[in-house]
Design a protein around this motif. Structure first.
Motif, PDB file in Angstrom:
ATOM      1  N   GLY A   1      82.002  82.028  73.475  1.00  0.00           N
ATOM      2  CA  GLY A   1      80.882  81.630  74.307  1.00  0.00           C
ATOM      3  C   GLY A   1      80.181  80.419  73.729  1.00  0.00           C
ATOM      4  O   GLY A   1      80.493  79.952  72.631  1.00  0.00           O
ATOM      5  N   ASP A   2      79.226  79.921  74.475  1.00  0.00           N
ATOM      6  CA  ASP A   2      78.432  78.768  74.053  1.00  0.00           C
ATOM      7  C   ASP A   2      77.201  79.287  73.318  1.00  0.00           C
ATOM      8  O   ASP A   2      76.328  79.916  73.923  1.00  0.00           O
ATOM      9  N   VAL A   3      77.118  79.031  72.017  1.00  0.00           N
ATOM     10  CA  VAL A   3      76.038  79.561  71.187  1.00  0.00           C
ATOM     11  C   VAL A   3      75.047  78.445  70.874  1.00  0.00           C
ATOM     12  O   VAL A   3      75.436  77.353  70.461  1.00  0.00           O
ATOM     13  N   THR A   4      73.756  78.724  71.066  1.00  0.00           N
ATOM     14  CA  THR A   4      72.713  77.733  70.796  1.00  0.00           C
ATOM     15  C   THR A   4      71.560  78.380  70.049  1.00  0.00           C
ATOM     16  O   THR A   4      71.411  79.608  70.040  1.00  0.00           O
ATOM     17  N   ARG A   5      70.733  77.532  69.446  1.00  0.00           N
ATOM     18  CA  ARG A   5      69.509  77.950  68.766  1.00  0.00           C
ATOM     19  C   ARG A   5      68.390  77.064  69.301  1.00  0.00           C
ATOM     20  O   ARG A   5      68.469  75.836  69.216  1.00  0.00           O
ATOM     21  N   ASP A   6      67.355  77.653  69.858  1.00  0.00           N
ATOM     22  CA  ASP A   6      66.317  76.818  70.461  1.00  0.00           C
ATOM     23  C   ASP A   6      65.251  76.430  69.436  1.00  0.00           C
ATOM     24  O   ASP A   6      65.327  76.781  68.256  1.00  0.00           O
TER      25      ASP A   6
END
Length: 360
Positions: free
Chosen positions: A38-43
């Motif tokens: 999946g597409d993993v992000t950190r805001d």
């Protein structure tokens, strides 16, 4: 069954996150990048999010938080949280509230397949500080169609069953400030007694009927209570200021008319904290998660209500159809003996995965 869940729970729980959630967030982010497709992000505030599936279809989010309240002395040593397994349970700060459910959601996100919509994993920061991470995410566009929040729902309707929560109370904390004019107590008529004015406000609060609400067959009753009072400077001085703290447990819909105390002479009312209540806005979604819960256990789970505020309140306020389903049992969170059942962690993994594959 996913034997990864208890192992992952132990690893995640051992990472301190009561003062700084950064290391726990780093661990979650790294694990998802390595193990999940999946597409993993950190805001910008430290929330960890991952997405997979078809973004043009309906979106379901598995939501948790990786901050915890401070550990008791016996729960930490040399900068790490101690984790102990005994009697089929994991004991440590954060096992129940709520890194165990976060681990179950991570594994469910990894393993869910045959999706016709988008599955999102979200672990927020600052839930214990009033929903800091959830509010940041919502303000920056995080509004999925549906959300399962992994807070506690086990042993609510009956022992041994993980239920589905469709409503919970909120909390509005406020302060009443009464002001008067100081004078010597030998001449009380020369001043205006702020404590007397505060007492008038308290009498008014006692007359208010707290609202109630019914959500999918569950009745929630709010409450309003004066919890603190302070004023005066000396035993021989008429007080010029007095404050009163009010704890209000709110329900979806109307609230107690506390603003009316501000109509009294010399009295002001201010809101200090307002954690919103939650009501599931989509009965079909609630029934779909309940069907997944029935599939994952031998008992008979029910749609229930919960007394405590969670991040689901912020999501519901933003228009997300929410339910709560998680491993924590009443009385476990924030205690010196906080623990979670390994069997129930596995059950939650199955519920989350089954719900994802049913609903999207």
């Amino acid at each position: 069954m996913s034997s990864d869940v208890p192992v992952l729970t132990r690893e995640l729980v051992s990472i301190p996150s009561h003062e700084d959630e950064g290391s726990a967030g780093d661990f979650i982010e790294a694990w998802l990048r390595e193990h999940a497709d999946g597409d993993v992000t950190r805001d910008g505030t430290g929330n960890v999010l991952a997405r997979k599936g078809d973004p043009t279809g309906p979106t379901l989010a598995l939501v948790g938080h990786h901050d915890v309240v401070p550990p008791a002395d016996e729960q930490a040593k040399n900068g790490e949280y101690l984790v102990e397994e005994r009697g089929g349970r994991l004991y440590s700060r954060g096992t129940a509230d709520m890194k165990g459910a976060v681990a179950a959601a991570m594994c469910a996100f990894r393993d869910a397949s045959d999706l016709d919509g988008e599955l999102v994993f979200a672990s927020f920061v600052g839930e214990e500080s009033g929903g800091v991470g959830a509010r940041y995410a919502i303000e920056n566009g995080f509004v999925p169609d549906y959300a399962i929040v992994g807070e506690g729902s086990t042993n609510y309707s009956k022992p041994g069953v993980t239920d589905v929560v469709v409503a919970h109370k909120g909390r509005r904390g406020s302060t009443i400030t009464a002001r008067g004019t100081a004078s010597h107590a030998s001449e009380p008529e020369a001043g205006e007694n702020a404590i007397y004015r505060a007492c008038e406000a308290v009498d008014l609060v006692r007359e208010f009927e707290a609202p109630a609400a019914e959500v999918l067959g569950n009745r929630l009753s709010g409450s309003v209570a004066v919890t603190e009072i302070g004023g005066g400077s000396a035993m021989n001085v008429i007080p010029e200021r007095c404050t009163v703290t009010v704890d209000e447990r709110t329900v979806p819909g109307e609230r107690a008319p506390l603003e009316r105390v501000g109509e009294l002479e010399g009295v002001e009312w201010a809101v200090d904290q307002d954690l919103p209540p939650m009501r599931c806005s989509d009965e079909g979604f609630a029934e779909g998660v309940l069907a997944a819960a029935r599939e994952a256990q031998e008992g008979s789970p029910e749609l229930v209500a919960k007394p405590h505020a969670t991040d689901a309140g912020w999501l519901a306020e933003a228009g997300v159809a929410c339910v709560i389903c998680g491993a924590s049992e009443p009385g476990e969170a924030h205690t010196k003996e906080e623990s979670v059942s390994i069997e129930v962690l596995e059950r939650c993994y199955q519920i989350y995965r089954e719900a994802a594959e049913r609903i999207i």
